[in-house]
Design a protein around this motif. Sequence first.
Motif, PDB file in Angstrom:
ATOM      1  N   ILE A   1      -4.049   0.123 -11.275  1.00  0.00           N
ATOM      2  CA  ILE A   1      -5.181   0.878 -11.852  1.00  0.00           C
ATOM      3  C   ILE A   1      -4.662   1.765 -12.995  1.00  0.00           C
ATOM      4  N   ASP A   2      -3.523   2.434 -12.749  1.00  0.00           N
ATOM      5  CA  ASP A   2      -2.937   3.287 -13.801  1.00  0.00           C
ATOM      6  C   ASP A   2      -2.566   2.470 -15.026  1.00  0.00           C
TER       7      ASP A   2
ATOM      8  N   GLU B   1      -3.858   3.197 -18.728  1.00  0.00           N
ATOM      9  CA  GLU B   1      -2.899   3.511 -19.809  1.00  0.00           C
ATOM     10  C   GLU B   1      -3.146   2.604 -21.016  1.00  0.00           C
TER      11      GLU B   1
ATOM     12  N   ARG C   1      -1.773  -0.779  -5.598  1.00  0.00           N
ATOM     13  CA  ARG C   1      -3.104  -0.699  -6.229  1.00  0.00           C
ATOM     14  C   ARG C   1      -3.142   0.386  -7.302  1.00  0.00           C
ATOM     15  N   GLY C   2      -2.608   1.571  -6.923  1.00  0.00           N
ATOM     16  CA  GLY C   2      -2.636   2.714  -7.860  1.00  0.00           C
ATOM     17  C   GLY C   2      -1.873   2.380  -9.134  1.00  0.00           C
ATOM     18  N   ALA C   3      -0.739   1.672  -8.980  1.00  0.00           N
ATOM     19  CA  ALA C   3       0.079   1.327 -10.160  1.00  0.00           C
ATOM     20  C   ALA C   3      -0.721   0.415 -11.096  1.00  0.00           C
TER      21      ALA C   3
ATOM     22  N   GLU D   1       0.839  -1.211   0.000  1.00  0.00           N
ATOM     23  CA  GLU D   1       0.000   0.000   0.000  1.00  0.00           C
ATOM     24  C   GLU D   1       0.873   1.260   0.000  1.00  0.00           C
ATOM     25  N   LYS D   2       1.938   1.264   0.833  1.00  0.00           N
ATOM     26  CA  LYS D   2       2.837   2.435   0.891  1.00  0.00           C
ATOM     27  C   LYS D   2       3.491   2.692  -0.458  1.00  0.00           C
ATOM     28  N   ASN D   3       3.729   1.601  -1.217  1.00  0.00           N
ATOM     29  CA  ASN D   3       4.407   1.744  -2.515  1.00  0.00           C
ATOM     30  C   ASN D   3       3.449   1.914  -3.688  1.00  0.00           C
ATOM     31  N   GLY D   4       2.187   2.094  -3.379  1.00  0.00           N
ATOM     32  CA  GLY D   4       1.223   2.420  -4.439  1.00  0.00           C
ATOM     33  C   GLY D   4       0.880   1.253  -5.372  1.00  0.00           C
TER      34      GLY D   4
END
Length: 266
Positions: free
Chosen positions: A252-253, A257, A248-250, A243-246
């Motif tokens: 989703i991105d 893309e 999920r966000g990575a 979670e700290k390293n993102g």
Amino acid sequence: MTIGFIGAGKMAQALASGFIASRVASVDKLFASAPSMESLQGIKEKINNINVTTDNKDIVRKNDVIIVAVKPNILSQVLKEIAPVIRSENLIISVAAGIRIPAIEDPLPNGTRVVRVMPNTPCLVGAGASAYSLGTYAQSRDAETVNKLMSAVGLCEKVPESLIDAVVGVSGSGPAYMFVAIEALADGGVKAGLPRHLALKLAAQTLLGAGKMVMEIGAHPAELKDEVCSPGGTTIAAVHTLEKNGFRGALIDAVLESCNRSRELG
Ligand code: NAD
């Protein structure tokens, strides 16, 4: 039913191997074309005795179901080439990423039955994830044909064409994200002292197992994640780091893309 592939590269090979393995078609019922005998070498090596030709029109003349598996940038040129020999029995299935149904139908004779499929390479091992959309003149029997073919090599879902770019982002490009994940998990294992081959096996089986649990148990992934996170334990410590390293966000991105790139190509 005989099936003709125009284009004999990675996707055609994955689908043809999957059809044979799942017995949806025997090798004598499969035909493939590519520009030269040299470019047909790969499919001949992978699939012994597959019928090959360098004449795309011959594929259309000899088969009712045609899977066009060429790169998106030459699809239109190939469709123009085969248009004069299209018959009313032909069903044209395109697997080209990003090429929309109107652009597939446009070069073909009016009334040609077209289906756009977005498969992925795990079709090779019967674990594909495909979605398809029906063209203007495709009928329910065409949906059944595509369902039969693609279900033989994995999961197959019908979606409106407006959702195909999102499918590209999740499952079309998705195997690549998961290969990176497997490699990175294995790297972690090696860093922690495991031999490479063992780390890779454990990592790949872990992704396979997690996917199977979501599909077979039918529980929400968050619930399954909670079940393996003991209070104060190892897994929740690792999840915190993700979670700290993102993480999920990575992901989703990455999906967005790929989806946007698919929209640009279309
Ligand atoms: P590839 O480069 O491996 O194969 C392309 C094939 O087309 C080759 O056999 C080539 O010789 C042949 N070809 C080139 N010009 C031709 C012509 N004029 N007539 C007939 N054949 C010709 O590419 P691929 O990865 O198999 O991709 C094929 C299609 O599948 C693409 O449209 C791609 O968007 C789609 N697709 C691929 C994947 C994937 O993971 N590889 C996933 C989903 C969709």
